[in-house]
Design a protein around this motif. Structure first.
Motif, PDB file in Angstrom:
ATOM      1  N   LYS B 188       0.548  -1.018   0.489  1.00 42.25           N
ATOM      2  CA  LYS B 188       0.139   0.111   0.224  1.00 42.25           C
ATOM      3  C   LYS B 188       0.736   1.845  -0.212  1.00 42.25           C
ATOM      4  CE  LYS B 188      -3.939  -1.803   2.155  1.00 42.25           C
ATOM      5  NZ  LYS B 188      -4.939  -1.902   3.132  1.00 42.25           N
ATOM      6  N   ALA B 189       0.764   2.278  -0.683  1.00 41.92           N
ATOM      7  CA  ALA B 189       0.870   3.319  -0.952  1.00 41.92           C
ATOM      8  C   ALA B 189       0.036   4.698  -0.900  1.00 41.92           C
ATOM      9  CB  ALA B 189       2.276   3.271  -1.855  1.00 41.92           C
ATOM     10  N   LYS B 190       1.102   5.401  -0.772  1.00 45.16           N
ATOM     11  CA  LYS B 190       0.196   7.281  -0.678  1.00 45.16           C
ATOM     12  C   LYS B 190       0.631   7.796  -1.743  1.00 45.16           C
ATOM     13  CE  LYS B 190       0.123  10.708   2.244  1.00 45.16           C
ATOM     14  NZ  LYS B 190       0.499  11.112   3.452  1.00 45.16           N
ATOM     15  N   PRO B 211      -3.398  13.477  -6.153  1.00 50.74           N
ATOM     16  CA  PRO B 211      -2.123  13.272  -4.372  1.00 50.74           C
ATOM     17  C   PRO B 211      -3.015  13.137  -3.090  1.00 50.74           C
ATOM     18  CG  PRO B 211      -1.364  15.095  -5.971  1.00 50.74           C
ATOM     19  CD  PRO B 211      -2.268  14.528  -6.638  1.00 50.74           C
ATOM     20  N   GLY B 212      -2.134  12.042  -2.206  1.00 51.19           N
ATOM     21  CA  GLY B 212      -2.817  11.904  -1.203  1.00 51.19           C
ATOM     22  C   GLY B 212      -3.762  10.686  -1.182  1.00 51.19           C
ATOM     23  N   SER B 213      -4.323  10.048  -2.585  1.00 50.60           N
ATOM     24  CA  SER B 213      -5.004   8.961  -2.419  1.00 50.60           C
ATOM     25  C   SER B 213      -3.415   7.856  -2.404  1.00 50.60           C
ATOM     26  CB  SER B 213      -6.213   8.943  -3.729  1.00 50.60           C
ATOM     27  OG  SER B 213      -5.009   9.017  -4.894  1.00 50.60           O
ATOM     28  N   VAL B 214      -4.557   6.741  -1.624  1.00 53.31           N
ATOM     29  CA  VAL B 214      -4.276   5.768  -0.986  1.00 53.31           C
ATOM     30  C   VAL B 214      -4.046   4.342  -2.246  1.00 53.31           C
ATOM     31  CG1 VAL B 214      -4.208   3.671   0.679  1.00 53.31           C
ATOM     32  CG2 VAL B 214      -4.317   6.485   1.223  1.00 53.31           C
ATOM     33  N   ILE B 215      -3.321   3.845  -2.269  1.00 51.43           N
ATOM     34  CA  ILE B 215      -3.157   2.690  -3.303  1.00 51.43           C
ATOM     35  C   ILE B 215      -2.881   1.709  -2.873  1.00 51.43           C
ATOM     36  CG2 ILE B 215      -3.485   4.697  -5.318  1.00 51.43           C
ATOM     37  CD1 ILE B 215      -0.288   2.763  -5.742  1.00 51.43           C
ATOM     38  N   LEU B 223       1.924 -10.713 -18.924  1.00 48.58           N
ATOM     39  CA  LEU B 223       3.384 -10.509 -19.551  1.00 48.58           C
ATOM     40  C   LEU B 223       3.890  -9.806 -19.877  1.00 48.58           C
ATOM     41  CD1 LEU B 223       1.246 -10.588 -23.051  1.00 48.58           C
ATOM     42  CD2 LEU B 223       3.048 -12.475 -22.959  1.00 48.58           C
ATOM     43  N   GLY B 224       3.680  -9.443 -18.485  1.00 42.71           N
ATOM     44  CA  GLY B 224       4.547  -8.659 -17.497  1.00 42.71           C
ATOM     45  C   GLY B 224       4.471  -7.394 -17.159  1.00 42.71           C
ATOM     46  N   ASP B 225       3.589  -6.670 -18.479  1.00 39.99           N
ATOM     47  CA  ASP B 225       3.053  -5.353 -18.492  1.00 39.99           C
ATOM     48  C   ASP B 225       1.384  -5.337 -17.867  1.00 39.99           C
ATOM     49  OD1 ASP B 225       3.694  -2.897 -18.496  1.00 39.99           O
ATOM     50  OD2 ASP B 225       3.778  -2.101 -20.110  1.00 39.99           O
ATOM     51  N   PRO B 226       0.707  -3.975 -18.615  1.00 37.05           N
ATOM     52  CA  PRO B 226       0.320  -3.557 -17.608  1.00 37.05           C
ATOM     53  C   PRO B 226      -0.036  -4.438 -15.865  1.00 37.05           C
ATOM     54  CG  PRO B 226      -1.235  -3.875 -19.632  1.00 37.05           C
ATOM     55  CD  PRO B 226       0.224  -4.976 -19.605  1.00 37.05           C
ATOM     56  N   ILE B 227      -0.266  -3.626 -15.374  1.00 39.38           N
ATOM     57  CA  ILE B 227      -0.326  -3.426 -13.626  1.00 39.38           C
ATOM     58  C   ILE B 227      -1.535  -3.190 -13.362  1.00 39.38           C
ATOM     59  CG2 ILE B 227       2.600  -3.596 -13.392  1.00 39.38           C
ATOM     60  CD1 ILE B 227       1.548  -0.863 -11.439  1.00 39.38           C
ATOM     61  N   GLU B 228      -2.185  -3.830 -12.481  1.00 37.42           N
ATOM     62  CA  GLU B 228      -3.550  -3.032 -11.714  1.00 37.42           C
ATOM     63  C   GLU B 228      -3.633  -3.050 -10.194  1.00 37.42           C
ATOM     64  OE1 GLU B 228      -6.042  -6.644 -11.289  1.00 37.42           O
ATOM     65  OE2 GLU B 228      -6.551  -6.063  -9.064  1.00 37.42           O
ATOM     66  N   ILE B 229      -3.847  -1.663 -10.430  1.00 30.92           N
ATOM     67  CA  ILE B 229      -3.795  -0.907  -9.358  1.00 30.92           C
ATOM     68  C   ILE B 229      -5.110  -0.827  -8.427  1.00 30.92           C
ATOM     69  CG2 ILE B 229      -2.026   0.090  -9.104  1.00 30.92           C
ATOM     70  CD1 ILE B 229      -3.414   2.283  -8.849  1.00 30.92           C
TER      71      ILE B 229
END
Lengths: 730, 251
Positions: B188-190, B211-215, B223-229
């Motif tokens: 988790k990160a901000k 900025p400030g939102s938590v993900i 295949l190693g590319d797109p990522i999902e958050i």
């Protein structure tokens, strides 16, 4: 003064009166918010699909009635925002500003309210009467989310109606809210407050816009000011005034130093801040968020190991269903048209040379049949695509394939249409509709015909066994397909680097939760596609069929090189006792006559005329003539070759034709024929669909010309280089 | 910022307790509140009614108790006062922690805001200023225990070391901000900032990556590319090159 006021009052009254009779409603919402389902619920079958003027964004309109009040409903494209990102967003906001609908209904996914409200906050700034539909409220309730509807409506300044689209719940409440929003005064107008520093500047700039009298009357000044501070390129162009733009730039520079972020980031942050505030007050979650069923499906479906096999398995299933389930109905349709042809044929006495008969049977029935024969495929394919899309899997498919597609400059969503291209280019081009970015969609559409479609297989099946030893058959076929794929990849890359240059569209998109598609939605969507195909592409295909029919039948030859009637009479008397030989002899004469006739027609003459042009590729006029026929449908090439070589009804299993070909051409020429058929002009159905889907003849003709040129150059090079080598070897 | 409403000392205590319970266990129950404050259930009910009337808590019989946004602000204010006072007592005056907590409990209802603000500034100053800081307070302890001032030269000499240490600490903090693409699944990160400008940046903030939102980092495509958050309660997919634009602070 009093007079003027009375006039204004009168006009107001009149406006309210008109409103009470007819209300213009626009539906806005995020993709996957269930907007289309609500639209279907509101309008039922009273829908019309068209395009927004000047762009190829689809425009769906419909009508409905509530307590005697008529409404026309427009389904705006699904967007996350109203900036100038994409054609869809521009269309949505231009529609709201230029057409001024009486009420805008924002469809919100209640289980994902924060991001869905982002669009609503932007609509609030456009001074429209809003009604918020809290859709999928059942899903939200199941997740333990509770809404204080009264408070939410007060905080957002618009009525809020809970709906469940797929169960058609809340539709009449929604209609009621639309009517009262249109007739009553809007509750107190609410808009996002951007904090003192920004608000001061927004006020100053909107004053500047008001006093400068720029001809942007229909745009609310506050909205313009905010868009300018967000550095919206489209609005900057519209405003155009150096004075205002200068002021905006100064402000932006100052405030960005103050905040340490670009203004568009600050503004988006404030909007989300406003939304979070409203949500913490009016939305309560009583159950802690758990891993949903959707997450569990994703754990399998987008798994690093299993994701690809599952994807290809599903694609195989779609392909298999479309082209095998579609095969029997296609056969039935073909025999239906065959029977119809016979019925019409029976109206004339046998052996009649009536031009009308030929036109009806070969031109019209052939043409209409050629259109309708694709229908089973298109229906099945769109059932499959709609299910994949409505269930949420399509977004995952793009997620899985994007890395590969991005390498050739396309979006993950382009993969599925290209795959379908191996079956048939027509449904493949229609499947490009899921690609939002126009340039990507065009690129995909233009290169799809390079994926060797099913109709080209008979050509390869005829030629390969005629020229190549048995052990070469498989690899040869494989080579042809691979050449197609490589060419498609290269052309896509080339197009993205030149003609359709532009920033690669971002992959920033939602992976929506999995949902069960509804039967109604699937049927409506499939029907729409099929109808569009029949109506728009069908007419073009029919027209071209008739032209091709004329080209391959006219002018009629009356003066033959040989006296066939005398030959027939001679044969009849010579083989009277031997009916078998007689039949063979008669066929031979008939075929020779047909060949002579074809050579005399426009197609034959064009074939002769372009022979010098075809020479560099190693082709003669016979191939040229057959290629003209192949424009109707690729597999016609085989039949046409049968006619020019006077071997009668030919199909890909025709050994006599193979023998004749083997006598006339070298393996190099044979390979060149296959190469040219693979790459060259797609069939007329493809061209017609490309015209329909790209919205202009320009792209359809570009596809036709581009591919033919590519085929010509490529085949010439292969033939010339090949000739040098074979000459050297010989 | 400060709540304009005046609350009695006892109601402030209730608010504070609810705040802690919600922070620890997501929800507060009347039973737990009674246990913490060592009072009877009936007085809890009375207090909750009073707080609900002022719009500070969501309260209905047999339901869990949560704070309203207004209540949360008020509670944070009380908790902050308590913490500032306790910090001052423990860190600067070196009072024993339990005694400090008890004293803070009593002082927090009475201390006027301006004095509290000044106290906060002072604690901050003492903690950060190289001429104050932990060493300096240790010196004060030495003074309390030994009652003399003969340690001053050594103390000053160690000041420089302290400055270097603090600088390296600041450096380590900078390392904690990374590109979004570098997170591993489940982290988790901000969001700290979106680098550069342009259409993609706009799209990112439009989708809620402000900025400030938590993900939370989710899956990576096969295949190693797109990522999902996960952001704002939904799943967002983006390419690594797009995620590269977003710097985040690890949580």
């Amino acid at each position: 003064m009093a007079n003027i006021m009375r006039v204004a009052e009168h006009q107001n009254q009149r406006k309210t009166a008109t409103r009470s009779r007819h209300i213009d409603v626009a539906l806005a919402g995020n993709p996957n918010s269930g907007k289309t389902t609500i639209f279907n619920n509101l309008t039922g079958a009273r829908q019309h699909v068209g395009n927004y003027p000047g762009v190829t964004v689809e425009k769906k309109t419909g009508t409905c009635e509530h307590h005697g009040i008529k409404m026309s409903v427009v389904d705006l494209p699904g967007t996350y925002s109203l900036t100038a990102h994409s054609g869809e967003e521009m269309v949505a906001r231009d529609y709201i500003i230029n057409e001024r609908p009486d009420v805008v209904v924002v469809i919100l996914d209640a289980s994902n309210l924060e991001r869905n409200l982002y669009l609503a906050t932007q609509l609030m700034e456009m001074n429209v009467r809003l009604v918020l539909a809290l859709n999928m409220s059942d899903v939200a309730a199941a997740r333990g989310i509770k809404f204080d509807l009264g408070l939410l409506s007060q905080l957002l300044g618009a009525p809020v109606v809970p709906t469940v689209g797929h169960r058609n719940e809340g539709t009449s409440e929604l209609l009621h809210a639309i009517v009262s929003a249109a007739t009553n005064e809007q509750p107190e107008h609410v808009s996002v407050s951007y904090g003192k520093e920004l608000e001061d500047e927004i006020g100053r700039i909107s004053d500047l816009i008001t006093t400068s009298g720029t001809p942007l009357g229909q745009y609310p000044p506050r909205w313009l000011a905010i868009k300018l501070l967000e550095s919206d390129q489209d609005v900057r162009k519209k405003v155009g005034s150096e004075e205002i733009l200068g002021a905006v730039e100064q402000t932006a520079e100052r405030l960005e130093k103050l905040f340490g972020h670009p203004l568009e980031v600050i503004i988006a942050g404030q909007r989300y801040g406003f939304i979070s505030g409203a949500c913490t007050e009016a939305v309560r979650s009583t159950v802690e968020a758990r891993h949903t069923a959707s997450d569990q499906i994703d754990a399998v479906v987008t798994n690093r190991v299993g994701g690809l096999p599952i994807f290809f398995g599903l694609m195989y299933l779609v392909f298999h269903l479309t082209f095998t389930l579609g095969d029997p109905p296609m056969g039935w349709l073909e025999s239906l048209f065959g029977w119809l042809g016979k019925v019409i044929d029976s109206w004339w006495s046998p052996g009649s040379e009536s031009a009308l008969r030929s036109l009806l049977i070969d031109g019209v029935i052939g043409g209409v049949g050629g259109v309708i024969v694709f229908l089973p495929n298109i229906l099945l394919l769109f059932v499959a695509i709609t299910i994949l899309e409505d269930s949420g899997y399509m977004a995952r498919a793009a997620f899985i394939m994007d890395r590969f597609m991005h390498k050739i400059g396309l979006h993950g969503k382009s993969f599925i249409p290209m795959l379908i291209g191996f079956g048939c280019s027509v449904p493949a081009i229609m499947a490009t509709r899921t690609i939002e970015n126009r340039k990507d969609r065009l690129t995909t559409m233009l290169v799809v015909p390079l994926m060797s479609c099913g109709a080209r297989l008979p050509i390869y099946a005829l030629i390969i066994p005629a020229f190549f030893p048995h052990s070469w058959h498989g690899p040869m076929l494989w080579t042809i397909y691979v050449i197609g794929i490589i060419l498609a990849v290269c052309s896509a890359k080339l197009l993205k680097l030149t003609l359709l240059k532009g920033q690669a569209p971002p992959f920033v998109m939602e992976l929506p939760p999995y949902r069960l598609p509804t039967l109604k939605g699937t049927l409506i969507h499939t029907w729409e596609r099929a109808w569009l195909y029949l109506r728009k592409a069908g007419t073009i295909i029919l027209g071209i069929s008739i032209i091709l029919w004329a080209l391959t039948n006219y002018p009629k030859k009356t003066d033959f090189g040989r006296v066939y009637s005398a030959e027939i009479a001679a044969a009849e008397s010579a083989y009277e006792s031997d009916p078998e030989t007689l039949a063979a002899k008669m066929d031979e004469i008939e075929q020779a006559m047909q060949a002579e006739e074809l050579a005399y027609t426009m197609a034959g003459r064009i074939g002769h005329a372009i022979e010098p042009l075809l020479r560099p590729m190693g082709f003669d006029w016979k191939i040229g003539t057959a290629l003209i026929g192949a424009f109707a449908a690729k597999e016609v090439f085989v039949a046409q070759m049968g006619i020019v070589y006077a071997v009668g009804e030919a199909d890909e299993e025709s050994d006599p034709l193979r023998e004749r070909l083997h006598e006339s051409y070298t393996p190099l020429q044979a390979f060149c024929i296959m190469l040219f058929c693979l790459v060259s002009a797609p069939c007329m159905a493809t061209v017609a669909v490309t015209k329909r889907e790209s919205g202009s003849w320009k792209w359809a003709l570009f596809q036709l010309g581009g591919l033919t040129t590519l085929a010509y150059v490529l085949t010439t090079v292969v033939y010339q280089v090949g000739s040098v080598f074979t000459a050297g070897a010989g | 910022m400060a709540t304009t409403m005046k609350l009695s000392a006892s109601l402030e205590d209730y608010l504070e307790t609810i705040f802690h319970l919600v922070a620890e266990e997501q929800v507060a129950r009347a039973r737990d509140i009674a246990k913490r404050l060592k009072v009877g259930q009936s007085s809890v009910t009375g207090a909750l009614h009073a707080l609900a009337e002022k719009g500070l808590v969501n309260y209905a019989p047999y339901e869990v108790i949560t704070l309203t946004p207004k209540g949360e602000t008020a509670a944070r204010e009380v908790v902050r006062r308590h913490e500032v006072l306790r910090d001052f007592l423990v860190k600067v005056l070196l009072v024993d922690e339990r005694a400090a907590d008890k004293a803070a409990c009593e002082m927090e209802h009475a201390i006027p805001p301006p004095i509290l603000e000044r106290l906060i500034e002072f604690v901050e100053f003492v903690e950060v200023c190289p001429r104050g800081g932990a060493k300096w307070i240790k010196g004060f302890r030495y003074h309390c225990e030994h009652g003399n001032l003969d340690n001053c030269e050594r103390c000053i000499a160690s000041c420089l070391d302290d400055v270097t240490k603090k600088k390296s600490e600041a450096g380590r903090k900078a390392v904690m901000t990374v590109a979004l693409a570098e997170l591993s699944p489940g982290q988790k990160a901000k969001v700290e900032r979106i680098k550069g400008r342009g259409e993609i940046n706009k799209r990112l903030v439009d989708m809620g990556l402000t900025p400030g939102s938590v993900i939370e980092m989710g899956r990576i495509a096969p295949l190693g590319d797109p990522i999902e958050i996960k952001v704002r309660g939904y799943h967002l997919s983006l390419r690594k090159e797009e995620a590269e634009k977003v710097t985040v602070e690890l949580l």
